[in-house]
Motif scaffolding. Structure first.
Motif, PDB file in Angstrom:
ATOM      1  N   UNK A 305       0.817  -1.210   0.000  1.00  0.00           N
ATOM      2  CA  UNK A 305       0.000   0.000   0.000  1.00  0.00           C
ATOM      3  C   UNK A 305       0.854   1.264   0.000  1.00  0.00           C
ATOM      4  N   UNK A 306       1.860   1.311   0.879  1.00  0.00           N
ATOM      5  CA  UNK A 306       2.619   2.544   1.080  1.00  0.00           C
ATOM      6  C   UNK A 306       4.104   2.413   0.767  1.00  0.00           C
ATOM      7  N   UNK A 307       4.541   1.231   0.364  1.00  0.00           N
ATOM      8  CA  UNK A 307       5.953   1.067   0.050  1.00  0.00           C
ATOM      9  C   UNK A 307       6.832   1.203   1.284  1.00  0.00           C
ATOM     10  N   UNK A 308       7.950   1.903   1.140  1.00  0.00           N
ATOM     11  CA  UNK A 308       8.906   2.033   2.246  1.00  0.00           C
ATOM     12  C   UNK A 308       8.383   2.929   3.368  1.00  0.00           C
ATOM     13  N   UNK A 309       7.293   3.654   3.114  1.00  0.00           N
ATOM     14  CA  UNK A 309       6.722   4.514   4.163  1.00  0.00           C
ATOM     15  C   UNK A 309       5.930   3.709   5.186  1.00  0.00           C
ATOM     16  N   UNK A 310       5.592   2.456   4.878  1.00  0.00           N
ATOM     17  CA  UNK A 310       4.725   1.673   5.737  1.00  0.00           C
ATOM     18  C   UNK A 310       5.231   1.522   7.178  1.00  0.00           C
ATOM     19  N   UNK A 311       6.514   1.169   7.434  1.00  0.00           N
ATOM     20  CA  UNK A 311       6.937   0.975   8.832  1.00  0.00           C
ATOM     21  C   UNK A 311       6.725   2.203   9.708  1.00  0.00           C
ATOM     22  N   UNK A 312       7.084   3.403   9.187  1.00  0.00           N
ATOM     23  CA  UNK A 312       6.897   4.606   9.995  1.00  0.00           C
ATOM     24  C   UNK A 312       5.424   4.963  10.143  1.00  0.00           C
ATOM     25  N   UNK A 313       4.645   4.760   9.071  1.00  0.00           N
ATOM     26  CA  UNK A 313       3.215   5.046   9.158  1.00  0.00           C
ATOM     27  C   UNK A 313       2.519   4.072  10.101  1.00  0.00           C
ATOM     28  N   UNK A 314       2.915   2.792  10.070  1.00  0.00           N
ATOM     29  CA  UNK A 314       2.293   1.804  10.950  1.00  0.00           C
ATOM     30  C   UNK A 314       2.539   2.126  12.417  1.00  0.00           C
ATOM     31  N   UNK A 315       3.699   2.702  12.723  1.00  0.00           N
ATOM     32  CA  UNK A 315       3.996   3.060  14.114  1.00  0.00           C
ATOM     33  C   UNK A 315       3.097   4.180  14.624  1.00  0.00           C
ATOM     34  N   UNK A 316       2.504   4.935  13.709  1.00  0.00           N
ATOM     35  CA  UNK A 316       1.643   6.059  14.099  1.00  0.00           C
ATOM     36  C   UNK A 316       0.172   5.692  14.151  1.00  0.00           C
ATOM     37  N   UNK A 317      -0.174   4.429  13.833  1.00  0.00           N
ATOM     38  CA  UNK A 317      -1.578   4.048  13.769  1.00  0.00           C
ATOM     39  C   UNK A 317      -2.336   4.264  15.080  1.00  0.00           C
TER      40      UNK A 317
END
Length: 417
Positions: A305-317
């Motif tokens: 869905x978000x490529x390499x941005x996923x790990x940082x975005x997932x931490x903000x969920x």
């Protein structure tokens, strides 16, 4: 139309409109070079801002209209004519200013000026049919627009310039506008046309435009500012996390833009406020469920869905999910205020939009990117609390003002002969 059917049509219409905007960008990206898509995206951003201003000035005051059917139909007809005339003037100024300028971006902006009356006029039709309690007609127009726009863009050659794509996108909206105009003509023909009302000093649209500018610009600029002076990671992470909650933005927009005509069917203000509170609970629970579903996504799906941005975005969920739950409560509070006293929302929007910027900055300084996300959440919580506090105050004041009237009516001899 039943209330449930009307709600379903309103939400579906907002979803179709949002889907059209997304698919237009996706299709343009596949047809364009990197440079041309950048130009198209910039022009589309200008259109998005003008669309928001048009909806705030014309559409949102329109859905608050009450009164006789002829009066409402006349207001709808006036709103459409005013939008077409204003968009034609603004589009002519934009096209004229860009005509002598060189470059592909100027040509694309000139194309936007030429099609501006068509695209803004069609959007106003959505508010018109919502006001007339005919959301299924708005849905029909937007479905036709989706089919025509995607069909017209799909046959364009690869490498088409941005100006050509803008023209094709705008002109392909014309069938939907003509259909909506024909449907409106059957219901509003012969009603009085009052355009000066929309230019008066006390027109609510002026306040709603300020609310739109403050509510949208402050948040966008503050995140970009942190990325410029601090770390670009904050922009990507917060944008990525927000993108995951795009479907909820559709629901929130449906509530504020098309909720007043639906809740206006209820008999009194108390029932409307209770309905808004119930809707707040439903939307907050939906936000919590959506955040939980995103948190349980496998890493591979998230990266798709978000490529390499996923790990940082997932931490903000957790923070972003809590923020959207608070936003659901605040959005429904603003909806209740729009029905009780629409002039009370401007101060709340201004104060707490600025407060959200302060919380965002303070959170980033204290805790980095996660702190910034929790700062945004705190701003949404404070706004929700202030909104419903104002709703409670207005409801109590209305009850106190009506109490003496009820007492007088109950006195012996107060009835009519």
């Amino acid at each position: 139309m039943r209330a449930r059917t009307a709600i379903g049509c309103s939400v579906a219409d907002q979803g179709v409109a949002a889907l059209t905007n997304i698919l237009v960008l996706v299709t343009a990206a596949r047809l364009s070079t990197v440079a041309d898509f950048a130009r198209f995206s910039a022009v589309y951003l200008v259109f998005t801002v003008l669309l928001g201003v048009s909806g705030a000035y014309t559409g949102q005051p329109l859905v608050l209209r009450r009164g006789g059917s002829d009066e409402v139909r006349g207001a709808c007809r006036s709103a459409v004519v005013f939008t077409l005339l204003a968009a034609a003037v603004l589009g002519a100024l934009l096209a004229g200013a860009c005509l002598p300028l060189p470059g592909a971006t100027a040509h694309a902006l000139m194309a936007l000026g030429l099609v501006l009356p068509v695209v803004l006029g069609q959007d106003t039709m959505r508010y018109v049919f919502s006001t007339l309690h005919l959301p299924h007609l708005a849905l029909a127009g937007d479905v036709l627009r989706l089919v025509c726009v995607l069909g017209a863009l799909a046959v364009q050659p690869h490498g088409a310039p941005a100006a050509r794509l803008v023209l094709v996108w705008g002109l392909s909206t014309l069938p939907a506008l003509l259909l909506s105009a024909a449907l409106l003509h059957r219901r509003a023909a012969g009603t009085p046309l009052r355009l000066r009302v929309l230019l008066r000093r006390g027109h609510l649209g002026r306040r709603f435009v300020v609310e739109f500018a403050v509510g949208n610009a402050t948040g966008q600029l503050s995140v970009l500012g942190l990325g410029a002076v601090g770390n670009q990671l904050v922009v990507g992470a917060l944008r990525g996390a927000t993108t995951l909650f795009g479907p909820l933005n559709v629901l929130f927009t449906s509530a504020t833009g098309f909720g007043p005509p639906l809740l206006g069917r209820l008999a009194d203000e108390r029932r409307r406020v209770r309905a808004a509170a119930t809707l707040a609970g439903v939307l907050a629970a939906t936000a919590a469920a959506w955040a939980t579903a995103l948190a349980l996504l496998p890493g591979g799906v998230g990266r798709h869905l978000l490529g390499d941005t996923w790990p940082t975005a997932a931490a903000l969920l957790p923070a972003t999910g809590s923020q959207y739950a608070a936003m659901a409560v605040g959005t429904c509070g603003l909806l209740a205020l729009r029905m009780l006293d629409p002039r009370t929302t401007l101060s709340i929007q201004v104060v707490f939009s600025l407060a959200a910027v302060a919380f965002l900055t303070g959170g980033y300084l204290l805790g980095g990117v996660p702190g910034a996300a929790w700062g945004l959440c705190l701003g949404s919580v404070c706004k929700a609390v202030a909104t419903w506090t104002r709703v409670a105050g207005l409801t109590r004041r209305t009850a106190v003002e009506r109490a003496p009237l009820s007492a007088d009516a109950a006195r012996p001899g107060s009835g009519s002969l």
